[in-house]
Design a protein around this motif. Sequence first.
Motif, short mmCIF file in Angstrom:
data_model
loop_
_atom_site.label_atom_id
_atom_site.label_comp_id
_atom_site.label_asym_id
_atom_site.label_seq_id
_atom_site.Cartn_x
_atom_site.Cartn_y
_atom_site.Cartn_z
N VAL A 187 24.08 33.02 -153.54
CA VAL A 187 22.81 32.48 -153.37
C VAL A 187 22.45 31.32 -152.37
N SER A 188 22.19 31.77 -151.67
CA SER A 188 21.44 31.10 -151.25
C SER A 188 20.34 29.65 -151.45
N GLY A 189 20.42 28.33 -151.15
CA GLY A 189 19.62 27.49 -151.68
C GLY A 189 19.69 27.34 -153.37
N GLY A 190 18.93 26.41 -153.43
CA GLY A 190 18.60 26.37 -154.97
C GLY A 190 17.63 26.34 -155.80
N ARG A 191 17.74 26.97 -157.43
CA ARG A 191 16.30 27.56 -158.11
C ARG A 191 16.16 26.88 -159.20
N ILE A 192 15.26 27.84 -159.30
CA ILE A 192 14.49 26.45 -160.79
C ILE A 192 14.31 27.31 -161.51
N ILE A 193 14.94 27.30 -163.09
CA ILE A 193 14.70 28.64 -164.04
C ILE A 193 14.65 27.19 -165.04
N PRO A 194 13.26 28.16 -166.19
CA PRO A 194 13.36 27.71 -167.57
C PRO A 194 14.46 27.52 -168.66
N THR A 195 14.50 25.91 -169.12
CA THR A 195 16.34 25.47 -169.92
C THR A 195 15.79 24.90 -170.73
N CYS A 196 16.38 24.68 -172.13
CA CYS A 196 16.35 23.88 -172.86
C CYS A 196 16.65 22.90 -172.72
N GLU A 197 17.29 21.01 -173.03
CA GLU A 197 18.07 20.28 -173.08
C GLU A 197 19.20 20.15 -173.03
N ALA A 198 19.48 20.71 -173.45
CA ALA A 198 21.09 21.31 -173.53
C ALA A 198 21.91 21.83 -172.40
#
Length: 102
Positions: free
Chosen positions: A62-73
């Motif tokens: 995949v081209s480029g970075g993405r943002i996803i919802p995650t927990c701290e771990a």
Amino acid sequence: MSPTITNDGWSNKAGTADRACSCQTWKQHWLNFSGRPWPAQCAVQTCASRPTLGAHVINPAVSGGRIIPTCEACNHRSGHFSLKPATVLVSANQAETCARKR
């Protein structure tokens, strides 16, 4: 998630802890550009924890970075992981999102 983007082969992008966004937080960035409410579970396939932040992730397919919802771990995971099928990925490229001139 776009059908052309794979759920497999994702990893956390190193060196993003100090990156700032005009949305104030990367969680808010995801909320602003996903068109979805904040999910009840982390986006990582094997995790059922509550997400607390927007994480920078990358995938060689995949081209480029993405943002996803995650927990701290999961935000501190090393190695590759898969995403849940319904995960919405938001571009981390601010020129395509919050910094884009309207």
